[in-house]
Write an enzyme that holds these catalytic residues in place. Structure first.
Site, PDB file in Angstrom:
ATOM      1  N   GLY A  10      -1.312   8.891 -12.465  1.00  0.00           N
ATOM      2  CA  GLY A  10      -1.324   9.605 -11.184  1.00  0.00           C
ATOM      3  C   GLY A  10      -0.498  10.876 -11.259  1.00  0.00           C
ATOM      4  O   GLY A  10       0.537  10.910 -11.911  1.00  0.00           O
ATOM      5  N   ARG A  72      -6.543   8.358 -15.140  1.00  0.00           N
ATOM      6  CA  ARG A  72      -6.095   7.019 -15.520  1.00  0.00           C
ATOM      7  C   ARG A  72      -7.032   6.536 -16.623  1.00  0.00           C
ATOM      8  O   ARG A  72      -8.162   6.148 -16.360  1.00  0.00           O
ATOM      9  CB  ARG A  72      -6.168   6.078 -14.323  1.00  0.00           C
ATOM     10  N   ASP A 103       4.178   4.245 -16.625  1.00  0.00           N
ATOM     11  CA  ASP A 103       4.139   3.116 -17.548  1.00  0.00           C
ATOM     12  C   ASP A 103       2.850   3.051 -18.374  1.00  0.00           C
ATOM     13  O   ASP A 103       2.896   2.845 -19.591  1.00  0.00           O
ATOM     14  CB  ASP A 103       4.330   1.819 -16.751  1.00  0.00           C
ATOM     15  N   THR A 125       6.692   9.408 -12.282  1.00  0.00           N
ATOM     16  CA  THR A 125       5.977   8.566 -11.324  1.00  0.00           C
ATOM     17  C   THR A 125       6.720   8.621 -10.011  1.00  0.00           C
ATOM     18  O   THR A 125       7.965   8.530 -10.000  1.00  0.00           O
ATOM     19  CB  THR A 125       5.846   7.090 -11.747  1.00  0.00           C
ATOM     20  N   ASP A 127       6.767   6.364  -8.086  1.00  0.00           N
ATOM     21  CA  ASP A 127       7.283   5.005  -7.871  1.00  0.00           C
ATOM     22  C   ASP A 127       8.691   4.811  -8.446  1.00  0.00           C
ATOM     23  O   ASP A 127       9.359   3.838  -8.119  1.00  0.00           O
ATOM     24  CB  ASP A 127       6.342   3.981  -8.525  1.00  0.00           C
ATOM     25  N   ASP A 129       9.671   3.710 -11.216  1.00  0.00           N
ATOM     26  CA  ASP A 129       9.872   2.384 -11.812  1.00  0.00           C
ATOM     27  C   ASP A 129       9.774   2.373 -13.339  1.00  0.00           C
ATOM     28  O   ASP A 129       9.663   1.313 -13.941  1.00  0.00           O
ATOM     29  CB  ASP A 129       8.887   1.361 -11.209  1.00  0.00           C
ATOM     30  N   ARG A 171       3.727  -0.128  -6.043  1.00  0.00           N
ATOM     31  CA  ARG A 171       3.035  -1.416  -6.192  1.00  0.00           C
ATOM     32  C   ARG A 171       3.925  -2.467  -6.803  1.00  0.00           C
ATOM     33  O   ARG A 171       3.906  -3.619  -6.382  1.00  0.00           O
ATOM     34  CB  ARG A 171       1.777  -1.317  -7.037  1.00  0.00           C
TER      35      ARG A 171
HETATM   36  O1  F6P Z   1       0.992   6.352  -9.974  1.00  0.00           O
HETATM   37  C1  F6P Z   1       1.640   5.655  -9.014  1.00  0.00           C
HETATM   38  C2  F6P Z   1       0.820   5.537  -7.755  1.00  0.00           C
HETATM   39  O2  F6P Z   1       1.056   6.638  -6.944  1.00  0.00           O
HETATM   40  C3  F6P Z   1       1.124   4.216  -7.051  1.00  0.00           C
HETATM   41  O3  F6P Z   1       2.217   4.291  -6.224  1.00  0.00           O
HETATM   42  C4  F6P Z   1      -0.167   3.941  -6.340  1.00  0.00           C
HETATM   43  O4  F6P Z   1      -0.344   2.554  -6.167  1.00  0.00           O
HETATM   44  C5  F6P Z   1      -1.197   4.478  -7.263  1.00  0.00           C
HETATM   45  O5  F6P Z   1      -0.566   5.489  -8.017  1.00  0.00           O
HETATM   46  C6  F6P Z   1      -2.422   5.040  -6.589  1.00  0.00           C
HETATM   47  O6  F6P Z   1      -3.351   5.329  -7.573  1.00  0.00           O
HETATM   48  P1  F6P Z   1      -4.608   6.269  -7.391  1.00  0.00           P
HETATM   49  O7  F6P Z   1      -4.126   7.676  -7.216  1.00  0.00           O
HETATM   50  O8  F6P Z   1      -5.359   6.085  -8.654  1.00  0.00           O
HETATM   51  O9  F6P Z   1      -5.314   5.784  -6.173  1.00  0.00           O
END
Ligand code: F6P
Length: 341
Positions: A10, A72, A103, A125, A127, A129, A171
């Protein structure tokens, strides 16, 4: 040296600052050629490269997203992906690769490193994390956005005497929920690290609204879940890459709280607003520091490492120690959110 560069997973605000630092420092200080790959690992597999020059990085510091694009995509989980990555790197005569990612991207990077490629990882990220670093690029901006949202929700919650649920990203870890919840003065913070008891929430809200307030703010991380054996059933809804379906826990909580308390309740799902737009100065600085550190590491022959913030200093940690681990919110921080309810 010919140094490859990719951004995967992301997007986050601050990636362009890191790209800029890699290009500026790599070219200016060491005379490296920086070869960008489009759309994360997917671009390496597809051979989509673009030699980066100073013209690509002009005026990018305040710009969100990533000028390289991202995706991704995990080469080690796609048949032929690893071979395709190695073939592209050989064809492009890449001597070392900088991988900016969370990650998933860093896990793939450690697999490619095992195959003999010299890698430096950079953590990003919202997040926050990624293991072994105090901060990842993007987190600070996301907390600012989420805090502003909670501040704004406050006035409308109070005017309408409502329970307002703000669902934020996170998440596996509740860093945004906990920090924005504390900064915004939320009554309840729900994070994946501490599964919740809906009966306690019900009792808390009824008492609070009877005793001294007519509104409440709940900040919930998308990955928060009820504790086992408690009276709320809920199954996390996940997408193809393990991402959580936005609005699932927020909407579910809304129904539960309204049924149990009778209080008018609304949900705001912040979603990708948290990842978009202008990076904060802190994220621009962190991206810049990590970019410079990544180039210095490669130039000094230190590879298969990740740049990491430890206190005030940027250091290098072994990439192999990072993959597959989640840095969770410590109990002390969760306790602060609870103490200030
Ligand atoms: O990369 C982290 C994140 O932002 C998470 O917090 C979230 O669950 C996910 O990506 C959302 O993914 P996408 O942009 O693929 O919907």
């Amino acid at each position: 040296m010919r140094v490859g560069l990719l951004t995967g997973g992301g997007d986050v605000p601050g990636l362009n600052a890191a790209i800029r630092a890699v290009v500026k420092h790599g070219e200016g200080q060491y005379g490296h050629s920086i070869i960008g790959f489009r759309n994360g690992w997917k671009g390496v597999v597809d051979g989509l490269s673009i030699p980066l020059t100073r013209s690509h990085i002009r005026n990018v510091l305040p710009v969100g997203g990533t000028l390289l694009g991202t995706a991704r995509f995990h080469p080690h989980r796609n048949g032929g992906g690893m071979d395709a990555v190695l073939a592209t790197l050989e064809a492009e005569r890449i001597e070392a690769l900088i991988c900016i990612g969370g990650d998933g991207t860093l896990h793939a990077a450690s697999k490619i490193a095992e195959a003999g490629v010299k890698i430096v990882g950079v953590p990003k990220t919202i997040d926050n994390d990624v293991w072994a670093t105090d901060r990842s690029i993007g987190f600070d901006t996301a907390v600012n956005i989420a805090t502003e949202a909670v501040d704004r929700i406050h006035t409308t919650a109070e005017s309408h005497n409502r329970v307002m649920i703000v669902e934020v990203m996170g998440r596996d870890a509740g860093w945004i929920a906990t920090t924005a919840g504390i900064a915004g003065g939320a009554e309840i913070v729900l994070a994946p690290e501490a599964p919740f008891d809906i009966d306690k929430i019900e009792r808390f809200l009824k008492h609070r609204h009877r005793a001294h307030a007519s509104f409440s703010i709940i900040v919930v991380a998308e990955g928060a879940v009820p504790a086992e054996g408690t009276s709320m059933s809920y199954e996390t809804q996940v997408g193809k890459f393990g991402e959580i379906v936005a609005g699932a826990i927020g909407e579910r909580l809304k129904v539960e709280i309204e049924q149990r308390t009778g209080f008018d309740t609304r949900v705001t799902v912040l979603g990708h607003v948290q990842r978009g737009g202008t990076p904060s100065p802190t994220d621009r600085i962190l991206g810049s520091r990590f970019g410079v550190a990544a180039i210095d590491a490669i130039s000094q022959g230190k590879t298969d490492v990740m740049t990491a913030l430890h206190g005030e200093c940027v250091e290098l940690v072994p990439l192999s120690e990072v993959a597959g681990k989640v840095k969770r919110v410590p109990d002390e921080l969760l306790a602060v959110a609870r103490a200030l309810a």
